[in-house]
Design a protein around this motif. Structure first.
Motif, mmCIF file in Angstrom:
data_model
loop_
_atom_site.group_PDB
_atom_site.id
_atom_site.type_symbol
_atom_site.label_atom_id
_atom_site.label_comp_id
_atom_site.label_asym_id
_atom_site.label_seq_id
_atom_site.Cartn_x
_atom_site.Cartn_y
_atom_site.Cartn_z
ATOM 1 N N UNK A 66 -4.069 18.241 -6.659
ATOM 2 C CA UNK A 66 -3.618 16.906 -6.251
ATOM 3 C C UNK A 66 -2.182 16.988 -5.776
ATOM 4 N N UNK A 67 -1.943 16.589 -4.549
ATOM 5 C CA UNK A 67 -0.599 16.596 -3.983
ATOM 6 C C UNK A 67 -0.149 15.148 -3.855
ATOM 7 N N UNK A 68 1.016 14.844 -4.413
ATOM 8 C CA UNK A 68 1.517 13.471 -4.399
ATOM 9 C C UNK A 68 2.705 13.392 -3.454
ATOM 10 N N UNK A 69 2.583 12.526 -2.461
ATOM 11 C CA UNK A 69 3.634 12.349 -1.460
ATOM 12 C C UNK A 69 3.692 10.874 -1.082
ATOM 13 N N UNK A 70 4.712 10.516 -0.352
ATOM 14 C CA UNK A 70 4.819 9.135 0.110
ATOM 15 C C UNK A 70 3.676 8.831 1.079
ATOM 16 N N UNK A 71 3.098 7.665 0.939
ATOM 17 C CA UNK A 71 2.006 7.250 1.815
ATOM 18 C C UNK A 71 2.544 6.775 3.156
ATOM 19 N N UNK A 72 1.647 6.680 4.134
ATOM 20 C CA UNK A 72 2.022 6.122 5.426
ATOM 21 C C UNK A 72 1.883 4.613 5.391
ATOM 22 N N UNK A 73 2.838 3.932 5.970
ATOM 23 C CA UNK A 73 2.774 2.478 6.105
ATOM 24 C C UNK A 73 1.784 2.179 7.229
ATOM 25 N N UNK A 74 0.760 1.395 6.934
ATOM 26 C CA UNK A 74 -0.290 1.113 7.913
ATOM 27 C C UNK A 74 0.239 0.375 9.135
ATOM 28 N N UNK A 75 1.249 -0.472 8.947
ATOM 29 C CA UNK A 75 1.786 -1.255 10.052
ATOM 30 C C UNK A 75 2.672 -0.428 10.976
ATOM 31 N N UNK A 76 3.559 0.372 10.405
ATOM 32 C CA UNK A 76 4.529 1.100 11.222
ATOM 33 C C UNK A 76 4.123 2.538 11.521
ATOM 34 N N UNK A 77 3.242 3.104 10.703
ATOM 35 C CA UNK A 77 2.848 4.490 10.884
ATOM 36 C C UNK A 77 3.879 5.468 10.326
ATOM 37 N N UNK A 78 4.931 4.947 9.715
ATOM 38 C CA UNK A 78 5.983 5.798 9.139
ATOM 39 C C UNK A 78 5.753 5.945 7.640
ATOM 40 N N UNK A 79 6.352 6.978 7.073
ATOM 41 C CA UNK A 79 6.244 7.183 5.631
ATOM 42 C C UNK A 79 6.960 6.071 4.889
ATOM 43 N N UNK A 80 6.363 5.661 3.769
ATOM 44 C CA UNK A 80 7.013 4.673 2.911
ATOM 45 C C UNK A 80 8.247 5.307 2.287
ATOM 46 N N UNK A 81 9.107 4.487 1.725
ATOM 47 C CA UNK A 81 10.375 4.992 1.198
ATOM 48 C C UNK A 81 10.227 5.705 -0.139
ATOM 49 N N UNK A 82 9.122 5.453 -0.855
ATOM 50 C CA UNK A 82 8.985 6.083 -2.166
ATOM 51 C C UNK A 82 7.515 6.261 -2.556
ATOM 52 N N UNK A 83 7.332 7.070 -3.594
ATOM 53 C CA UNK A 83 6.020 7.230 -4.227
ATOM 54 C C UNK A 83 5.878 6.071 -5.200
ATOM 55 N N UNK A 84 4.780 5.357 -5.120
ATOM 56 C CA UNK A 84 4.634 4.085 -5.840
ATOM 57 C C UNK A 84 3.966 4.229 -7.209
ATOM 58 N N UNK A 85 4.124 3.195 -7.995
ATOM 59 C CA UNK A 85 3.457 3.097 -9.299
ATOM 60 C C UNK A 85 1.943 3.139 -9.095
ATOM 61 N N UNK A 86 1.453 2.477 -8.064
ATOM 62 C CA UNK A 86 0.014 2.452 -7.778
ATOM 63 C C UNK A 86 -0.514 3.876 -7.558
ATOM 64 N N UNK A 87 0.246 4.705 -6.851
ATOM 65 C CA UNK A 87 -0.166 6.092 -6.632
ATOM 66 C C UNK A 87 -0.244 6.855 -7.951
ATOM 67 N N UNK A 88 0.719 6.611 -8.833
ATOM 68 C CA UNK A 88 0.747 7.309 -10.119
ATOM 69 C C UNK A 88 -0.408 6.844 -10.998
ATOM 70 N N UNK A 89 -0.729 5.565 -10.945
ATOM 71 C CA UNK A 89 -1.876 5.073 -11.726
ATOM 72 C C UNK A 89 -3.176 5.714 -11.245
#
Length: 177
Positions: A66-89
């Motif tokens: 499992x590789x954990x990285x910042x997700x892509x923002x669906x609207x902008x196509x750019x990486x989000x600024x951080x790894x979220x709580x939702x990803x960790x859950x």
């Protein structure tokens, strides 16, 4: 012997420590690789992962990697600024499942500096008491980039620049001039 010794140039001390851990079955549940970008932290991590998972398939295709990285923002196509709580859950949920290969489960944070404060806090319980043979590996440029609560639960390995002479010797051993 560490499986990557012939493939990795430099970092002999880290390779020796990892080799002894593997030989004596004392690999900790969390490692923190610290050092400037481009020193080989990810390359060394991937050699270790391949050894633990023992698969010829690319790591990204293995169900226990499992590789954990910042997700892509669906609207902008750019990486989000951080790894979220939702990803960790979601990560915690997946780690609660049994290993499909009855071996190691590996969680790789190649850019752990992007863990949000909330995500880091959400990870603590799982990091303290991982289920079964689970390895967390975090990579950062400096120790200050990861919350102290995460760093304190990891075995820290510091990467330094590989001397030019070692790089030249390693390349010559591989048949390059």
């Amino acid at each position: 012997m560490f499986p990557g010794k012939s493939a990795i140039i430099g970092h002999a001390r880290i390779q020796e420590v990892l080799s002894r851990m593997l030989e004596h079955n004392t690999l900790p549940h969390a490692l923190l690789f610290v050092g400037s970008q481009g020193l080989g932290k990810t390359a060394l991590a991937q050699v270790l992962f391949k050894h633990l998972i023992d698969s010829q398939a690319p790591l990204q295709n293995h169900p226990d990697y499992l590789e954990v990285d910042r997700l892509l923002d669906e609207k902008t196509g750019k990486r989000k600024t951080s790894i979220s709580v939702k990803q960790i859950r979601e990560l915690t949920r997946r780690l609660g499942l049994t290993s499909l290969s009855d071996g190691w489960k590996i969680v790789f944070f190649e850019q752990a500096q992007y863990l949000s404060k909330g995500a880091a806090n959400a990870l603590l319980k799982t990091l303290e008491e991982p289920k079964g043979k689970t390895l967390f590996l975090f990579c950062v440029s400096s120790l200050e980039q990861v919350p102290a609560t995460i760093a304190s639960r990891c075995q820290v390995m510091r990467f330094n620049r590989v001397p030019r002479e070692q790089i030249c010797e390693g390349l010559v051993r591989r048949g390059l001039s």
